[in-house]
Design a protein around this motif. Structure first.
Motif, PDB file in Angstrom:
ATOM      1  N   ILE A  80       0.992  -2.162   0.061  1.00 50.03           N
ATOM      2  CA  ILE A  80       2.343  -1.658   0.321  1.00 50.03           C
ATOM      3  C   ILE A  80       3.310  -2.821   0.508  1.00 50.03           C
ATOM      4  N   SER A  81       2.873  -3.863   1.213  1.00 52.81           N
ATOM      5  CA  SER A  81       3.743  -5.026   1.394  1.00 52.81           C
ATOM      6  C   SER A  81       4.045  -5.709   0.062  1.00 52.81           C
ATOM      7  N   LEU A  82       3.055  -5.774  -0.816  1.00 53.02           N
ATOM      8  CA  LEU A  82       3.294  -6.366  -2.128  1.00 53.02           C
ATOM      9  C   LEU A  82       4.219  -5.488  -2.971  1.00 53.02           C
ATOM     10  N   SER A  83       4.081  -4.169  -2.855  1.00 49.61           N
ATOM     11  CA  SER A  83       4.982  -3.266  -3.572  1.00 49.61           C
ATOM     12  C   SER A  83       6.419  -3.467  -3.113  1.00 49.61           C
ATOM     13  N   LEU A  84       6.613  -3.582  -1.798  1.00 53.14           N
ATOM     14  CA  LEU A  84       7.952  -3.792  -1.268  1.00 53.14           C
ATOM     15  C   LEU A  84       8.498  -5.155  -1.684  1.00 53.14           C
ATOM     16  N   HIS A 125      -0.756 -12.818  12.109  1.00 58.60           N
ATOM     17  CA  HIS A 125      -1.029 -11.515  12.733  1.00 58.60           C
ATOM     18  C   HIS A 125      -0.267 -10.467  11.937  1.00 58.60           C
ATOM     19  N   ALA A 126      -0.864 -10.039  10.841  1.00 58.07           N
ATOM     20  CA  ALA A 126      -0.200  -9.128   9.909  1.00 58.07           C
ATOM     21  C   ALA A 126      -0.180  -7.717  10.474  1.00 58.07           C
ATOM     22  N   THR A 127       1.016  -7.218  10.753  1.00 52.64           N
ATOM     23  CA  THR A 127       1.214  -5.840  11.184  1.00 52.64           C
ATOM     24  C   THR A 127       2.344  -5.238  10.356  1.00 52.64           C
ATOM     25  N   TRP A 128       2.550  -3.951  10.543  1.00 50.75           N
ATOM     26  CA  TRP A 128       3.632  -3.291   9.821  1.00 50.75           C
ATOM     27  C   TRP A 128       4.993  -3.852  10.223  1.00 50.75           C
ATOM     28  N   TYR A 129       5.099  -4.314  11.466  1.00 49.71           N
ATOM     29  CA  TYR A 129       6.380  -4.802  11.963  1.00 49.71           C
ATOM     30  C   TYR A 129       6.644  -6.265  11.600  1.00 49.71           C
ATOM     31  N   SER A 130       5.637  -6.975  11.148  1.00 45.15           N
ATOM     32  CA  SER A 130       5.831  -8.382  10.765  1.00 45.15           C
ATOM     33  C   SER A 130       5.760  -8.587   9.257  1.00 45.15           C
ATOM     34  N   LEU A 131       4.747  -8.005   8.619  1.00 42.73           N
ATOM     35  CA  LEU A 131       4.521  -8.277   7.208  1.00 42.73           C
ATOM     36  C   LEU A 131       5.514  -7.544   6.309  1.00 42.73           C
ATOM     37  N   ILE A 132       5.918  -6.340   6.687  1.00 42.80           N
ATOM     38  CA  ILE A 132       6.847  -5.573   5.851  1.00 42.80           C
ATOM     39  C   ILE A 132       8.216  -6.248   5.768  1.00 42.80           C
ATOM     40  N   GLY A 432       7.376  -3.557 -12.801  1.00 39.00           N
ATOM     41  CA  GLY A 432       5.989  -3.257 -13.151  1.00 39.00           C
ATOM     42  C   GLY A 432       5.030  -3.631 -12.044  1.00 39.00           C
ATOM     43  N   LEU A 433       5.243  -4.773 -11.399  1.00 37.93           N
ATOM     44  CA  LEU A 433       4.395  -5.177 -10.282  1.00 37.93           C
ATOM     45  C   LEU A 433       4.507  -4.196  -9.118  1.00 37.93           C
ATOM     46  N   ALA A 434       5.736  -3.772  -8.804  1.00 38.92           N
ATOM     47  CA  ALA A 434       5.936  -2.847  -7.692  1.00 38.92           C
ATOM     48  C   ALA A 434       5.233  -1.516  -7.959  1.00 38.92           C
ATOM     49  N   VAL A 435       5.413  -0.968  -9.160  1.00 40.94           N
ATOM     50  CA  VAL A 435       4.766   0.298  -9.504  1.00 40.94           C
ATOM     51  C   VAL A 435       3.246   0.154  -9.469  1.00 40.94           C
ATOM     52  N   GLY A 436       2.740  -0.975  -9.952  1.00 44.42           N
ATOM     53  CA  GLY A 436       1.297  -1.194  -9.962  1.00 44.42           C
ATOM     54  C   GLY A 436       0.706  -1.247  -8.565  1.00 44.42           C
ATOM     55  N   PHE A 437       1.377  -1.919  -7.639  1.00 43.20           N
ATOM     56  CA  PHE A 437       0.852  -1.998  -6.278  1.00 43.20           C
ATOM     57  C   PHE A 437       0.952  -0.656  -5.555  1.00 43.20           C
TER      58      PHE A 437
END
Length: 506
Positions: A80-84, A125-132, A432-437
């Protein structure tokens, strides 16, 4: 100062003298040799300094990107982080040119590197609040970063060309090749470091031997305790790995600050209203207009397919075929092979495209890509080092062909509007990368592969249409065209000699 004794007045210069003077221009002037050497050293310092900084930067970023789907698999945080990230890359395309013009090339590149460093730090420390948020930031900065990199290299080549008496397009191609080579070879240190550290980590945490992994069946690859444990590592080893990547990014920023110059702006002084028009309105309008170019729309499918293949390799393939079957420690080795195959293919294709039709090379790469996709649809997956590395080599080859030839084709079609054209092309690839992830997150492998297969076939047809409509005569039979031109030139010389002998006889 230039030697004025050999200067020829323009009014007295005939065609032969002009041609002779043009050849003599390749000989450097004696009086300005120290200045010339200084300018040449400065230009190459900028090119290789920027290339070296990108080498360290992408050694860190590509390795972290390759591990996201495996290490941060809980809740789909990695994909999800890569898609974003790549969705933000798409959004940045509209304002990319404006940002580069305001900041300048060096500071736009440095800002992008700072965002890369922030992204790497957030992986401690990868979390939704840091990595996104970090993913969105680095994605939005990637558009100006890449545009500034290309613009900086182009400006250096343009300024160096008259000094060394060389063609601008040759220097631009040469310097761009150096940048691309360093960027692709950067797969080596980062992936090698991650593989060695994680291999040591897996040896200390997993009790299963390599023979037990090889003996696993398809279902065990997906659901067994072997696959779940092979995707996990101790925090200590992960912190060591991220620290190595942070060091790489710091070195990259230091090299950029030390070796790369801030190029003087070529923009004239103007009012605030004129600056707004120059920096904001005109670049945005030119980018939007480029979306309506039918040839770039057709080629856009090629960039979208390229992004889908990359996202499948970094997302689904890295997690389901490498991590779950062979262990997370093998991800770096596999994607290292993919990157090296990509780099070698790009270098070779750039040379042979002069003799082999571009369309033929694209069709060969597309056939291999279709074959790999169909094989994955039919293959009953088992743990196999041979098959995994063969897929990496195949995708590296096809990716090298598509990335090199599609990018060069955009430059050929839009030589005077390369900046907005490349911006739109990169936006298509990021899409294309976003859709793929996103599809990787939903774990729909069969749907992903069927979509990729259909787009590959559509893209091939559209590419052939663009090729025949724009470059058919010179690209379908380049060797034949070359021979015809050589024959015509020889005939012209013979006719001139015959006329000269006739006139002398009279």
């Amino acid at each position: 100062s230039m030697d004025t004794e050999e200067t020829i007045e323009l009014g007295e210069e005939g065609p032969e003298q002009a041609a002779r003077r043009q050849d003599d221009d390749h000989v450097p002037a004696r009086g300005c040799l120290p200045c010339r050497n200084r300018d040449v050293r400065r230009a190459y310092r900028n090119v290789y300094g920027l290339s070296l900084s990108l080498f360290f930067l992408f050694s860190a970023f590509q390795s972290v990107q390759n591990l996201q789907s495996s290490v941060n698999s809980r809740g789909g945080l990695g994909v999800i982080s890569l898609s974003l990230l790549y969705a933000a890359f798409v959004l940045s395309g509209i304002v990319t040119t404006s940002i580069v013009r305001v900041l300048g090339t060096k500071y736009a590149i440095m800002g992008g590197m700072a965002c890369h460093l922030f992204y790497i730090v957030c992986n401690y420390h990868a979390t939704w609040y840091s990595l996104i948020p970090a993913s969105f930031l680095i994605g939005f900065a990637s558009g100006p970063f890449w545009a500034a990199t290309s613009a900086h290299i182009t400006q250096v080549a343009v300024k160096l060309a008259p000094i060394v008496r060389e063609r601008q397009d040759f220097l631009i191609s040469q310097f761009t090749g150096v940048i691309f080579l360093f960027s692709q070879v950067s797969h080596l240190p980062g992936n090698l470091a991650s593989s060695l550290i994680l291999l040591h980590a897996s040896d200390s945490t997993n009790g299963s031997s390599s023979s037990s992994v090889i003996a696993a069946t398809m279902d065990e690859c997906r659901n067994s305790t072997i696959s779940s444990s092979y995707g996990q590592i101790k925090d200590t080893y992960w912190y060591i790995l991220v620290s190595v990547f942070v060091l790489f990014d710091v070195i990259a920023i230091f090299i950029l600050a030390l070796l790369v110059d801030r190029l003087p702006s070529s923009e004239p002084f103007c009012s605030s209203r004129a600056k707004c028009r120059r920096f904001i309105f005109e670049p945005s309008v030119s980018t939007i207009k480029m979306f309506l170019e039918w040839r770039l729309i057709f080629l856009g499918f090629m960039f979208v397919c390229s992004g889908l293949v990359q996202s499948f390799a970094y997302g689904v393939f890295a997690k389901e075929y490498v991590t779950n079957c062979l262990g997370v420690s093998q991800v770096g080795f596999v994607l290292l092979v993919l990157g090296l195959s990509n780099a070698l293919t790009s270098g070779v294709v750039g040379k042979i495209v002069k003799y082999v039709p571009r369309l033929v090379i694209v069709l060969i790469a597309t056939s291999i890509n279709v074959g790999l996709t169909v094989f994955l649809l039919l293959w009953e997956r088992i743990p196999s080092y041979l098959m995994v590395f063969l897929f990496a080599i195949g995708w590296g080859f096809t990716g090298g062909v598509w990335n090199t030839l599609s990018s060069s084709f955009v430059g050929i079609l839009y030589p005077m509007e390369s900046e907005p054209a490349y911006s739109v092309a990169r936006m298509w690839q990021a899409f294309g990368l976003a859709v793929g992830f996103v599809m990787s997150y939903f774990n729909s492998q069969a749907a992903f592969l069927y979509l990729l297969l259909g787009l590959l076939l559509i893209t091939t047809v559209l590419y052939i249409v663009v090729e025949f409509k724009s470059q058919s005569r010179t690209q379908i039979f380049p060797c034949l065209i070359f021979c015809v031109r050589e024959t015509a030139a020889a005939s012209s010389i013979e006719e001139e000699e015959l006329v000269a002998r006739t006139e002398s006889g009279l």
